[in-house]
Structure formats: C-alpha cells, structure tokens
Design an enzyme around this catalytic site. Structure first.
Site, PDB file in Angstrom:
ATOM      1  N   LYS A 295      51.373 102.930  40.948  1.00 35.00           N
ATOM      2  CA  LYS A 295      52.257 102.161  41.821  1.00 35.00           C
ATOM      3  C   LYS A 295      53.707 102.617  41.640  1.00 35.00           C
ATOM      4  O   LYS A 295      54.061 103.125  40.577  1.00 35.00           O
ATOM      5  CB  LYS A 295      52.171 100.670  41.453  1.00 35.00           C
ATOM      6  N   ARG A 369      38.462  94.992  43.530  1.00 35.65           N
ATOM      7  CA  ARG A 369      37.137  94.884  44.165  1.00 35.65           C
ATOM      8  C   ARG A 369      36.053  95.505  43.298  1.00 35.65           C
ATOM      9  O   ARG A 369      34.898  95.091  43.340  1.00 35.65           O
ATOM     10  CB  ARG A 369      37.197  95.508  45.569  1.00 35.65           C
TER      11      ARG A 369
HETATM   12  N1  BES Z   1      46.785  93.803  42.635  1.00 32.99           N
HETATM   13  C1  BES Z   1      46.996  94.539  43.831  1.00 32.99           C
HETATM   14  C2  BES Z   1      47.316  93.644  45.030  1.00 32.99           C
HETATM   15  C3  BES Z   1      48.618  92.889  44.967  1.00 32.99           C
HETATM   16  C4  BES Z   1      49.757  93.405  45.574  1.00 32.99           C
HETATM   17  C5  BES Z   1      48.694  91.656  44.378  1.00 32.99           C
HETATM   18  C6  BES Z   1      50.923  92.701  45.557  1.00 32.99           C
HETATM   19  C7  BES Z   1      49.879  90.968  44.347  1.00 32.99           C
HETATM   20  C8  BES Z   1      51.003  91.482  44.943  1.00 32.99           C
HETATM   21  C9  BES Z   1      45.735  95.350  44.178  1.00 32.99           C
HETATM   22  O1  BES Z   1      45.000  95.787  43.089  1.00 32.99           O
HETATM   23  C10 BES Z   1      46.172  96.547  44.918  1.00 32.99           C
HETATM   24  O2  BES Z   1      46.841  97.356  44.335  1.00 32.99           O
HETATM   25  N2  BES Z   1      45.776  96.647  46.172  1.00 32.99           N
HETATM   26  C11 BES Z   1      46.136  97.748  46.977  1.00 32.99           C
HETATM   27  C12 BES Z   1      44.908  98.166  47.756  1.00 32.99           C
HETATM   28  C13 BES Z   1      45.056  99.484  48.439  1.00 32.99           C
HETATM   29  C14 BES Z   1      45.173 100.600  47.420  1.00 32.99           C
HETATM   30  C15 BES Z   1      43.866  99.707  49.331  1.00 32.99           C
HETATM   31  C16 BES Z   1      47.252  97.297  47.917  1.00 32.99           C
HETATM   32  O3  BES Z   1      47.251  96.151  48.340  1.00 32.99           O
HETATM   33  O4  BES Z   1      48.135  98.099  48.176  1.00 32.99           O
HETATM   34 MN    MN Z   2      45.696  97.635  42.365  1.00 31.74          MN
END
Ligand code: BES
Ligand code: MN
Ligand code: ZN
Length: 517
Positions: A295, A369
C-alpha cells in the site's frame, strides 16, 4: 473491565436525600432533569425542582431553550435548586410533530441521550439524574439501561499509551452518576445486561485501537481466550493445525509475517442441545501493509484496524456469554498479519483453499477474502450453522459507495438480510443491502485457477462478496463490509474512539431478536 464512569440506580427518595446534604463528602453538585417541549417535566422532577422553577424558566427564556430534543441548558447556582448545577436535557415534544412536517414519533433514543448527558456532566463530576419523563414521553422497560449504556460508551477513551495524563478525568477519577427512578429494582436485570454490553463494546474498541506491534495474532488469540471465564469454549488453531486442515488461503496471507497466524473458535452453547448454531466470522488482519502489492504510505497506520471484524465478533461473543443468552453461537476469528517479505506470497501464486477450490493471487492486498474463505469453510464444515454472518473491513470501495454511515450488506438469503437490517435499525447501526448476481461473479474467474482474488476496478465490494459466496454453499450467509464503519469512526454522542466497536450491539441484538428462545 475498566469503564470510566460509575452509574448507580436509586429510588427518588434516596437520591433526593443525597442532594439535600451538601455538607457530606462526595455530595453530587450536579442535577440533571429531562424536559419536554416548553420545559414540561415529570411530576417527581417537577416537585424536586419546584423552588427553582421560576429561575429555571427565566434562564431558559434568556437562552431561548425550549426543550427541543438534542438541546440542553446548564443553569448555575439557581436559587431554590437542590444542586449548584442544574442541567436540563431536552427530549422534544413527545408524540406531536417536531415541526418539520413529518409526523414524528415520541422521543425514544435513550442511548443517545445517555451519551449527550454524560458529556454535559463531564469528567470527574458527581451527578444525580432524575429519570422522570414528561407525561407525553413513554419509557420502555430498558430506557434507563440504554441511557446508562450510552453514558458508559461516551466516556470510553483509549489512553493506555499516554504517559502524561492531562485530562480532568484523569485527575479527578471517574464520573459518578446516580440515576434516580421510581422503582430501581424493576430494571435491575436490564442494567446488568447493559453493563455487559458496555464491556463488550469497549473490549472491541480497545482491540481495534491497539497497535499491531502489541496486538499480534497470538496476542489477539490470548485476549479472546479470556472469554473462557464467561463459559465460552475456546479453541485456538496454530499454523500447524491449520496446515493439516488445508487452510492454504489463510496461511498464504500470514506467511510473510514474523508473528504467526491463528484461527480462534469461540463457542457459546446456551441454546437447545444439538440445535444448529448461528455463526459469526471476523476478518482479523492485525495489520494490512498490502504485502508484496504494498500500500502507499499515506494512512497506512490505519491498517492496524483491519481486524475490526474479528474485534466485533469477539465483543459480541462476550456480550452473548455474559448475559447467558439462550442460543447456540459460534464465533470464528481469522487472525493474520499481511506483510511483504522474502517468504511472503506473491502475485501470480496459486493456492488451494480448505474447500479444495484453487485461487490465483493477483493482488496480495486483497487478503481479507482469502482469510475469510478458509474461516467460512471451517465453520460451515465443523459446525453446520443455521446461518453465517461475516464481518470484515474488506474493501476501500465500500467507503466510496456508502461512506461511514452505512455498512455494506451482501447476502444469499433475504430473511437473514432482513433480520440484520432490522436489528441494525433498532440499535442505530445502519446497513445497506448491495446487489449481487452472476455477471459480477464472472469477474473473478481466472485463466489459471478456479478463481482469482480480485475482479478489477469495477464494483470492487461486490466482486469481493462474490469471492466469499463461493465458499458458503447453500448455507444462509450475510457479509458485512465494515471498512467504512469499523475504524476511523467519526465521533458521535456515544463514541469518541477511533474504533467504535461497530457491530457488537448489532450481533447481540440479532441473537436476542431471532435466535433465542
Ligand atoms: N483492508 C483493506 C480494505 C480497507 C481499505 C479497509 C480502507 C479500510 C479502509 C483490504 O484488505 C484491501 O486492501 N482491499 C483492497 C482490495 C483490492 C486490492 C482489490 C482495496 O480496497 O483497495
Ligand atoms: Mn488489503
Ligand atoms: Zn485488509
């Protein structure tokens, strides 16, 4: 459990006697009374404040305070008042229209009122609250308990790591509130439930607020194991046990972390023997760096809250066990840390889940997931639940769709979706049902495996839900995407904490209304 306020129920007479002896130590200097529109009070409150009535009316007129719901008035040193500070909390008009054209129902949100009142009383103060309502406003059997719950949750503060305590509250000790009622004994049981629920929400908040260097998966499992004291059966699966079960989807996420992964199973058997349980499954990513698909740095610290689903399930199990709910409930926590490392999983890897289905990892940041897939398979295989609800901070996309007001609800079962929505409306945690369908499901088909772990830019929250649905078979299932509500919560009358403990009261209410008795 540390709750930063003491609430005690007393009959009106005892509370009045307390007020009349200002020379005694610990004497409450604050008196709270509820008023309807045009400052109407209940009979008992009216008589206790009778000698101050003229002064209070003048103060209210000067401040243009009319007793509208959500407003309050503080009057100091009112001649004739039995306390040096009187706070009037407005409840509104009762069963008439509040003026915006809509026929409004009588005031009934004692939970929020409790939070507002606690904020007015303030840190370290001692107060008597006259729990006496104007005639137009009906009390429910648990109004005083909801009021107290709102107060407890309002004053919760996560200051464990502040070495210099500066607040008044820290200097003066907990707020002490006497709630004066006609018949305290008749509401004793609802008060006990409320205190357990407060502890449960506070437990969940603290877990969300804790940093990941402290709250590792093993440490989370240790804290969840403390529910044993309430009669919860606790089982902790380590990596070896999970490997034997074939949980390669979950284990793949944790393999870049030094901390180790855990699956925690919490069982409360308060219902009929052999009756199928309701199951709750929580995403417990104690820190989500994204892994190799790392990230950006901005706000990455918030990803310590990526275990808010597991925290909500832990809190709900606490509440359910503490009040000895007559239901069978299983809670499963999938606890991992998602880190980049030489041993970490990479994009392109293919893993086999416990269900036997294979998954192509196209983005290591879509890890929640993967954790839930194996946790869902496990609980459905081992416990044959009548229904499964999972809670997960699963997608940033749900924040784009719904913001922080509503959580996203996805389900293969209209009845379960409806029950959750109703429970949420009841306690003030809002859910919005999102669409699902084969056209979305197709988006996660993979060239190389049975599925891939992301579906591209479009409808990210929905394709995530479809991924989960591929692991639940015919079991009635609902998925709550709490990325917007579970962490970084906006402050409210009943929450000042970053982690709101969202979902604890919802699940407790769901069990109360649909799975007990
Ligand atoms: N934990 C994150 C989602 C999240 C984002 C929670 C912001 C709280 C605040 C999740 O694991 C994630 O990174 N999701 C990705 C999915 C994508 C890679 C398909 C996302 O939402 O960008
Ligand atoms: Mn994630
Ligand atoms: Zn995540």
């Amino acid at each position: 459990m540390l709750v930063n306020a003491k609430y005690e129920l007393q009959p009106f007479d005892a509370a009045e006697a307390l007020l009349r002896h200002p020379e005694e130590e610990g004497h409450p200097r604050t008196l709270v009374a509820f008023v309807g529109r045009d400052l109407v009070m209940g009979e008992r409150a009216g008589s206790i404040l009778m000698d101050a009535d003229a002064h209070l009316k003048r103060a209210a007129a000067a401040a243009k305070f009319k007793g509208k719901s959500g407003t309050s008035l503080e009057v100091l040193a009112a001649p004739g008042a039995p306390a040096s500070r009187v706070i009037l909390m407005g409840l509104g008009k009762g069963d008439e229209s509040e003026g915006d054209g809509e026929a409004s129902k009588p005031f009934d949100d004692f939970f929020t009122l409790g939070g507002q009142t606690a904020a007015k009383i303030g840190p370290g103060a001692r107060a008597v609250v006259l729990f006496d309502l104007p005639e137009s406003i009906p009390a429910a059997h648990d109004s005083a308990a909801q009021f107290t719950l709102g107060g407890w949750l309002r004053v919760y503060k996560f200051d464990h790591y502040k070495t210099k305590k500066k607040d008044e509250a820290d200097r003066e000790g907990p707020m002490e509130v006497v709630v004066a009622l006609a018949d305290p004994e008749s509401v004793g049981a609802t008060m006990a439930d409320a205190s357990h629920l407060a502890e449960a929400v506070i437990l969940a908040r603290t877990l969300v607020n804790e940093p990941a260097n402290v709250l590792t998966p093993p440490e989370f499992a240790r804290r969840a194991s403390e529910l044993m004291k309430l009669g919860v059966e606790v089982e902790v699966l380590d990596e070896k046990a999970m490997a034997e079960l074939g949980m390669r989807a979950l284990l793949g996420v944790g393999q870049g972390s030094e901390a180790g992964s855990r699956l925690v199973v919490l069982r409360w058997s308060g219902g009929a023997e052999g009756a199928a349980p309701v199951a709750f499954v929580g995403k417990g990513v104690v820190f989500d760096s994204g892994g190799i698909s790392i990230k950006p740095a901005a706000s990455m610290e918030d990803m310590k809250g990526d275990m808010a689903g597991a925290a909500a399930v832990t809190g709900a199990m606490y509440a359910i066990a503490a009040r000895k709910a007559k239901a069978n409930v299983v809670g499963v926590l999938g606890l991992v840390e998602n880190m980049p490392d030489g041993k970490a999983q990479r994009p392109g890897d293919i893993v086999k889940s416990m269900s036997g289905q294979t998954i192509e990892i196209v983005n290591t940041d879509a890890e929640g997931r993967l954790v839930l897939a194996d946790a869902l398979t496990y609980v459905i295989d081992k416990h044959k639940p009548a229904a499964v609800v999972d809670l997960a901070t699963l997608t940033g996309a749900i924040l784009i769709a719904l913001g922080q007001e509503y959580c996203g609800l996805f389900s293969n079962n209209d009845e379960l979706a409806d029950r959750l929505t109703k429970a949420g409306t009841h306690i003030g945690e809002k859910l919005w049902r999102m669409p699902m369908g084969p056209a979305y499901d197709k988006l996660i088909d993979s060239k190389f495996a049975d599925m891939k772990n992301t579906g591209g830019r479009h409808a990210g929250s929905i394709t995530a839900a479809h991924f989960l649905q591929r692991f639940v078979g015919k079991t009635p299932w609902a998925h709550l995407d709490i990325a917007g509500t579970g962490m970084g919560s906006p402050t409210s009358d009943t929450n000042q904490s970053w982690g709101a403990g969202w979902g604890v009261r919802l699940l407790d209410r769901l069990v109360r209304d649909y799975y007990e008795g």
